[in-house]
Write a protein that holds these residues in place. Structure first.
Motif, PDB file in Angstrom:
ATOM      1  N   VAL A 183      51.438  13.495  83.504  1.00 56.00           N
ATOM      2  CA  VAL A 183      50.512  13.125  82.431  1.00 56.00           C
ATOM      3  C   VAL A 183      49.319  14.057  82.468  1.00 56.00           C
ATOM      4  O   VAL A 183      48.816  14.404  83.551  1.00 56.00           O
ATOM      5  CB  VAL A 183      50.069  11.651  82.581  1.00 56.00           C
ATOM      6  CG1 VAL A 183      49.063  11.268  81.510  1.00 56.00           C
ATOM      7  CG2 VAL A 183      51.270  10.733  82.500  1.00 56.00           C
ATOM      8  N   LYS A 184      48.859  14.474  81.309  1.00 54.83           N
ATOM      9  CA  LYS A 184      47.759  15.421  81.211  1.00 54.83           C
ATOM     10  C   LYS A 184      46.466  14.787  80.705  1.00 54.83           C
ATOM     11  O   LYS A 184      45.521  15.511  80.379  1.00 54.83           O
ATOM     12  CB  LYS A 184      48.141  16.576  80.281  1.00 54.83           C
ATOM     13  CG  LYS A 184      49.365  17.362  80.745  1.00 54.83           C
ATOM     14  CD  LYS A 184      49.128  18.023  82.083  1.00 54.83           C
ATOM     15  CE  LYS A 184      50.329  18.856  82.519  1.00 54.83           C
ATOM     16  NZ  LYS A 184      50.111  19.479  83.849  1.00 54.83           N
ATOM     17  N   ALA A 185      46.401  13.461  80.614  1.00 51.14           N
ATOM     18  CA  ALA A 185      45.202  12.805  80.083  1.00 51.14           C
ATOM     19  C   ALA A 185      44.988  11.486  80.805  1.00 51.14           C
ATOM     20  O   ALA A 185      45.945  10.771  81.126  1.00 51.14           O
ATOM     21  CB  ALA A 185      45.323  12.576  78.582  1.00 51.14           C
ATOM     22  N   VAL A 186      43.719  11.173  81.057  1.00 54.99           N
ATOM     23  CA  VAL A 186      43.304   9.907  81.657  1.00 54.99           C
ATOM     24  C   VAL A 186      42.262   9.295  80.738  1.00 54.99           C
ATOM     25  O   VAL A 186      41.268   9.955  80.391  1.00 54.99           O
ATOM     26  CB  VAL A 186      42.734  10.104  83.074  1.00 54.99           C
ATOM     27  CG1 VAL A 186      42.180   8.802  83.610  1.00 54.99           C
ATOM     28  CG2 VAL A 186      43.796  10.656  84.006  1.00 54.99           C
ATOM     29  N   ALA A 187      42.473   8.062  80.324  1.00 59.88           N
ATOM     30  CA  ALA A 187      41.568   7.375  79.399  1.00 59.88           C
ATOM     31  C   ALA A 187      40.689   6.397  80.178  1.00 59.88           C
ATOM     32  O   ALA A 187      41.197   5.585  80.960  1.00 59.88           O
ATOM     33  CB  ALA A 187      42.354   6.634  78.327  1.00 59.88           C
ATOM     34  N   VAL A 188      39.381   6.492  79.986  1.00 60.91           N
ATOM     35  CA  VAL A 188      38.416   5.597  80.614  1.00 60.91           C
ATOM     36  C   VAL A 188      37.480   5.070  79.540  1.00 60.91           C
ATOM     37  O   VAL A 188      37.363   5.640  78.451  1.00 60.91           O
ATOM     38  CB  VAL A 188      37.609   6.309  81.728  1.00 60.91           C
ATOM     39  CG1 VAL A 188      38.508   6.751  82.859  1.00 60.91           C
ATOM     40  CG2 VAL A 188      36.847   7.490  81.158  1.00 60.91           C
ATOM     41  N   GLU A 189      36.792   3.989  79.856  1.00 65.40           N
ATOM     42  CA  GLU A 189      35.843   3.406  78.919  1.00 65.40           C
ATOM     43  C   GLU A 189      34.518   4.160  78.972  1.00 65.40           C
ATOM     44  O   GLU A 189      34.066   4.570  80.049  1.00 65.40           O
ATOM     45  CB  GLU A 189      35.607   1.938  79.255  1.00 65.40           C
ATOM     46  CG  GLU A 189      36.810   1.051  79.011  1.00 65.40           C
ATOM     47  CD  GLU A 189      36.544  -0.380  79.412  1.00 65.40           C
ATOM     48  OE1 GLU A 189      36.710  -1.277  78.580  1.00 65.40           O
ATOM     49  OE2 GLU A 189      36.172  -0.604  80.577  1.00 65.40           O
ATOM     50  N   ASP A 190      33.908   4.329  77.817  1.00 57.77           N
ATOM     51  CA  ASP A 190      32.592   4.942  77.719  1.00 57.77           C
ATOM     52  C   ASP A 190      31.545   3.857  77.916  1.00 57.77           C
ATOM     53  O   ASP A 190      30.858   3.431  76.984  1.00 57.77           O
ATOM     54  CB  ASP A 190      32.426   5.628  76.364  1.00 57.77           C
ATOM     55  CG  ASP A 190      31.163   6.482  76.300  1.00 57.77           C
ATOM     56  OD1 ASP A 190      30.574   6.738  77.372  1.00 57.77           O
ATOM     57  OD2 ASP A 190      30.766   6.874  75.189  1.00 57.77           O
ATOM     58  N   VAL A 241      39.953  14.107  80.403  1.00 57.74           N
ATOM     59  CA  VAL A 241      39.407  12.755  80.478  1.00 57.74           C
ATOM     60  C   VAL A 241      38.995  12.341  79.067  1.00 57.74           C
ATOM     61  O   VAL A 241      38.169  12.997  78.439  1.00 57.74           O
ATOM     62  CB  VAL A 241      38.205  12.685  81.438  1.00 57.74           C
ATOM     63  CG1 VAL A 241      37.611  11.284  81.449  1.00 57.74           C
ATOM     64  CG2 VAL A 241      38.633  13.078  82.846  1.00 57.74           C
ATOM     65  N   ILE A 242      39.578  11.266  78.572  1.00 58.40           N
ATOM     66  CA  ILE A 242      39.315  10.765  77.227  1.00 58.40           C
ATOM     67  C   ILE A 242      38.456   9.510  77.348  1.00 58.40           C
ATOM     68  O   ILE A 242      38.827   8.559  78.049  1.00 58.40           O
ATOM     69  CB  ILE A 242      40.618  10.462  76.479  1.00 58.40           C
ATOM     70  CG1 ILE A 242      41.477  11.731  76.396  1.00 58.40           C
ATOM     71  CG2 ILE A 242      40.342   9.912  75.087  1.00 58.40           C
ATOM     72  CD1 ILE A 242      42.816  11.508  75.738  1.00 58.40           C
ATOM     73  N   ALA A 243      37.312   9.510  76.685  1.00 56.93           N
ATOM     74  CA  ALA A 243      36.403   8.368  76.690  1.00 56.93           C
ATOM     75  C   ALA A 243      36.644   7.544  75.428  1.00 56.93           C
ATOM     76  O   ALA A 243      36.687   8.087  74.318  1.00 56.93           O
ATOM     77  CB  ALA A 243      34.949   8.831  76.747  1.00 56.93           C
ATOM     78  N   VAL A 244      36.819   6.242  75.591  1.00 49.52           N
ATOM     79  CA  VAL A 244      37.101   5.350  74.476  1.00 49.52           C
ATOM     80  C   VAL A 244      36.019   4.290  74.393  1.00 49.52           C
ATOM     81  O   VAL A 244      35.282   4.038  75.352  1.00 49.52           O
ATOM     82  CB  VAL A 244      38.492   4.682  74.625  1.00 49.52           C
ATOM     83  CG1 VAL A 244      39.582   5.718  74.737  1.00 49.52           C
ATOM     84  CG2 VAL A 244      38.517   3.766  75.840  1.00 49.52           C
ATOM     85  N   ASP A 245      35.941   3.658  73.239  1.00 50.16           N
ATOM     86  CA  ASP A 245      34.992   2.570  73.020  1.00 50.16           C
ATOM     87  C   ASP A 245      35.420   1.358  73.852  1.00 50.16           C
ATOM     88  O   ASP A 245      36.581   0.942  73.800  1.00 50.16           O
ATOM     89  CB  ASP A 245      34.960   2.209  71.540  1.00 50.16           C
ATOM     90  CG  ASP A 245      33.750   1.355  71.188  1.00 50.16           C
ATOM     91  OD1 ASP A 245      33.536   0.330  71.866  1.00 50.16           O
ATOM     92  OD2 ASP A 245      33.024   1.698  70.235  1.00 50.16           O
ATOM     93  N   PRO A 246      34.504   0.749  74.628  1.00 47.80           N
ATOM     94  CA  PRO A 246      34.906  -0.367  75.501  1.00 47.80           C
ATOM     95  C   PRO A 246      34.938  -1.722  74.815  1.00 47.80           C
ATOM     96  O   PRO A 246      35.132  -2.737  75.496  1.00 47.80           O
ATOM     97  CB  PRO A 246      33.822  -0.334  76.589  1.00 47.80           C
ATOM     98  CG  PRO A 246      32.610   0.173  75.889  1.00 47.80           C
ATOM     99  CD  PRO A 246      33.099   1.163  74.865  1.00 47.80           C
TER     100      PRO A 246
END
Length: 573
Positions: free
Chosen positions: A396-403, A448-453
C-alpha cells in the motif's frame, strides 16, 4: 442528517522540509567541559539581554532595530554568534506570540461555553445542538463567578496582544516554579541552580553554504573533528589557530568504523587511518547524508546541548531539504489505503482495497503516553516506525489519518466534570504524530492523507463494527473507525454497500455490489434471509401443491386453514 456539516475534502499531507540528527559527545576532558560551560554561560547571558530588548520593542520591531542589536552583540562574541542569537530571539518571540493567541482562543471558548449554559434555566436538559443549564443553583452561582474571572483574564490578554507584550521565561516556566517547591521535586537549591543555569545556556550556530564544512562557528569535519569558534572575551582559551577550540571527543571504535564505511572517501583510506578516526564523533542516523553535505560545504546547523537529567552532552545537526513533490491523491490511492484511528494508547489500523472493502485483519500499534517527555516521544516513534513497515509489506502506498485538532475541546468549561477525559484529550499529541508520520513515511515512499474527522468513530461503529465481527474476530469501535477513515480518504461514503433489488428479490442482474443512495432504507443492514429450500429438492408433500394457489395460505383464496383432527375409529361395526 440535514443539520450535519459537510466533511472537508481529503488531501495529501506535505513531506518534511528539514532534518535533525543527534549524537552524544563522549569522553570529554575536564578542560572541554570547562570551555563548554564558559561559552554556554557567556552566550546565554547575551541571549537573555537580546530577548529582553526584543520584548521591549514589541510591535515596533524593524529591520533597522535588528541590525542595531546585532552590532551591539558582535564585539562581545562575533558576527556569526550575534546572527545566531538574534535569529533564536526572533523565533522565541514569534513562538510566544502564537502561544499567546492560542491562550486567547481558549479563554474565548470558555467564556462562550459558560454564557451558553448560564442562559437556560437551572436543570434544563441540553440537546445535540445546544447545551443545557447547570445542575443546581450552587453550580450556576459558581460558574457565574468563574465567568467574571475569565472575562478579566481575556481582557488583559487582549490588551497585551494589542500592545505586543509577550511573557517568556528563558529556562522554562515549569523549572522556574520548581524553585518554590524543591522538597516536592526532590531537589536541593544547588541542584536546581545547576539545572536552571544549564537550561539558559546558549550554544547553537546557523549553517552557511559555501563555507568550510557548512559552518564556520561550530565546525564538524567529515572525519568527525569538532571545533568551536570562541567568543572574543574567551579567545585566550583557544587551542587551535584563529581563536578556535577543538574538542578531544572519543567514541566507540566500532561506531567510527561503521561511520567510515558510509562516508564517500572511506574506500580510499587504509585501515590504519580508520583507527585514527576512532576518536571522532559520528551520526548513526543519516550519517551518509550528513557526510555528503559536509564534504560539499553545504549549510549544516549545529547545537550543543547539556542534558541535566543524564549529565550528558549532545551534538545536534540539522539542515533543510527540498520538500518531496506531493503525489496526486488518485495516484497515492491506486493500491488501496490503510486507515488509521489514533487513540490514547494505540493506533488502530485496517487495510482497504481500491473499492473500499476491508481486507485481512486489523492491526494495533500500542504505545504508552505516561511518564517523561522522552519516554512518550520514544513510544510514539516506535509505533510510527512499525506502521510504515506494515504498509510497505502490504504493498500500500497511502496511509489515511484524521486531521485532528483538539484546540476547542481542551477548554476546562466544556468538560469540567470529566477531568479524566480532558486529561486524555490534552495528552494526545495529534500534531506531533501526524508530522512525524509524514516524515517517516516520506523515507519509505508512502503518502499520508489527512481526512476530516467528523463522525468517523460514530458512523464506523454504526455501519462497520457489527458486520466485521465474527466468531473468531471481535471488531472494536476503533477498528471500525479506521475503516471509516480509509473509506473517506478514498472518496467513498462511510456507510456500507447494500443490495437494493433492481427488479425483484433475486440476483437477476448479477451480484449486488452497487453503492446505495443515502436515502435507501436498510442500506446498512445485511441481506435478508429468503425462507424456503436452498436446493431443487423439496420436502415430501409440498411438490403437489406448488402450483395450486388455492391450496396455499394466501389472503383471498378459498382454502380453509382450520384445525384438522382425525375422527376416532368406531367401537362397533
Amino acid at each position: 442528517m440535514g443539520g450535519l456539516r459537510s466533511a472537508a475534502e481529503p488531501f495529501v499531507a506535505s513531506g518534511p522540509s528539514g532534518v535533525a540528527v543527534r549524537t552524544r559527545l563522549k569522553h570529554l576532558t575536564p578542560g572541554d567541559e570547562q570551555v563548554l560551560r564558559l561559552v554556554g554561560a557567556h552566550l546565554g547571558s547575551l541571549a537573555a539581554k537580546d530577548l529582553k530588548v526584543r520584548c521591549r520593542d514589541g510591535l515596533d520591531h524593524s529591520g533597522e532595530s535588528w541590525a542595531v542589536r546585532k552590532r551591539e552583540l558582535t564585539p562581545l562574541s562575533s558576527s556569526r554568534w550575534a546572527g545566531s542569537i538574534t535569529k533564536a530571539t526572533h523565533d522565541q518571540w514569534a513562538l510566544a506570540r502564537r502561544c499567546h493567541l492560542a491562550h486567547i482562543q481558549n479563554l474565548e471558548a470558555g467564556v462562550r461555553t459558560i454564557e451558553d449554559r448560564l442562559s437556560p434555566p437551572v436543570g434544563q436538559k441540553g440537546t445535540r445542538k445546544a447545551p443545557g443549564g447547570y445542575r443546581s443553583a450552587r453550580e450556576w452561582h459558581a460558574k457565574s463567578r468563574r465567568l467574571r474571572v475569565l472575562e478579566d483574564r481575556l481582557t488583559a490578554a487582549r490588551a497585551d496582544r494589542e500592545a505586543g507584550i509577550v511573557h517568556v521565561v528563558r529556562g522554562g516556566k515549569r523549572l522556574a516554579r520548581t524553585r518554590h517547591h524543591l522538597e516536592a521535586a526532590g531537589l536541593t537549591e544547588s541542584a536546581w541552580r545547576g539545572r536552571w543555569e544549564a537550561e539558559r545556556w546558549f550554544c547553537q550556530a546557523d549553517g552557511e553554504s559555501g563555507k568550510r564544512y557548512g559552518n564556520e562557528t561550530i565546525r564538524v569535519s567529515p572525519d568527525g573533528e569538532v571545533s568551536i569558534k570562541l567568543p572574543a572575551p574567551l579567545a585566550h582559551l583557544s587551542n587551535a589557530p584563529h581563536g578556535r577550540y577543538v574538542l578531544a571527543d572519543r567514541v566507540a571504535f566500532a561506531d567510527r568504523v561503521a561511520f567510515a564505511d558510509r562516508v564517500a572517501f572511506a574506500d580510499r583510506v587504509a585501515f590504519a587511518d580508520r583507527v585514527a578516526f576512532a576518536d571522532r564523533v559520528a551520526f548513526a542516523h543519516r550519517g551518509g547524508e550528513w557526510a555528503d553535505r559536509v564534504a560539499a560545504d553545504r549549510a549544516v546547523a549545529y547545537r550543543i546541548h547539556y542534558d541535566t537529567g543524564r549529565t550528558r552532552r549532545y551534538l545536534t545537526a540539522s539542515w533543510q531539504i527540498p520538500p518531496t513533490p506531493t503525489l496526486p491523491i488518485e495516484t497515492a490511492l491506486a493500491h488501496g489505503v490503510i486507515g488509521v484511528d489514533m487513540n490514547a494508547d494505540h493506533l488502530a489500523a485496517w487495510q482497504l482495497d481500491t473499492h473500499g472493502n476491508p481486507t485481512g485483519s486489523p492491526r494495533r500499534f500500542s504505545y504508552d503516553l505516561t511518564g517523561t517527555a522522552e519516554h512518550r516521544d520514544a513510544q510514539i516513534r516506535h509505533a510510527l516506525t512499525r506502521l510504515p513497515h506494515w504498509a510497505h509489506a502490504c504493498g500500500v502506498k497511502a496511509v489515511a489519518v484524521e486531521d485532528l485538532d483538539f484546540a476547542a475541546e481542551k477548554t476546562r468549561e466544556k468538560h469540567g466534570r470529566r477531568k479524566r477525559f480532558r486529561q486524555l484529550v490534552s495528552g494526545m499529541p495529534t500534531g506531533k504524530l501526524r508530522a512525524r508520520l509524514a516524515s517517516m513515511a516520506d523515507q519509505t515512499g508512502i503518502a499520508v492523507i489527512a481526512v476530516d474527522p467528523a463522525h468517523t468513530s460514530r458512523w464506523g461503529a454504526q455501519h462497520w463494527q457489527k458486520p466485521l465481527t465474527s466468531t473468531t474476530r471481535k471488531t472494536t469501535r476503533h477498528d471500525a473507525a479506521a475503516v471509516a477513515i480509509g473509506r473517506r480518504a478514498q472518496g467513498h461514503p462511510i456507510r456500507r454497500r447494500t443490495a437494493p433489488p433492481p427488479q425483484h428479490r433475486s440476483d437477476a442482474v448479477g451480484h449486488r455490489t452497487v453503492q446505495a443512495r443515502p436515502g435507501a432504507l436498510g442500506r446498512e443492514g445485511t441481506r435478508p434471509r429468503v425462507p424456503g429450500p436452498r436446493t431443487r429438492s423439496v420436502p415430501p408433500g409440498r411438490g403437489a401443491n406448488a402450483g395450486n394457489q388455492n391450496a396455499q395460505h394466501r389472503p383471498g383464496r378459498s382454502a380453509e386453514h382450520g384445525f384438522w383432527q382425525q375422527d376416532s375409529l368406531p367401537l362397533s361395526p
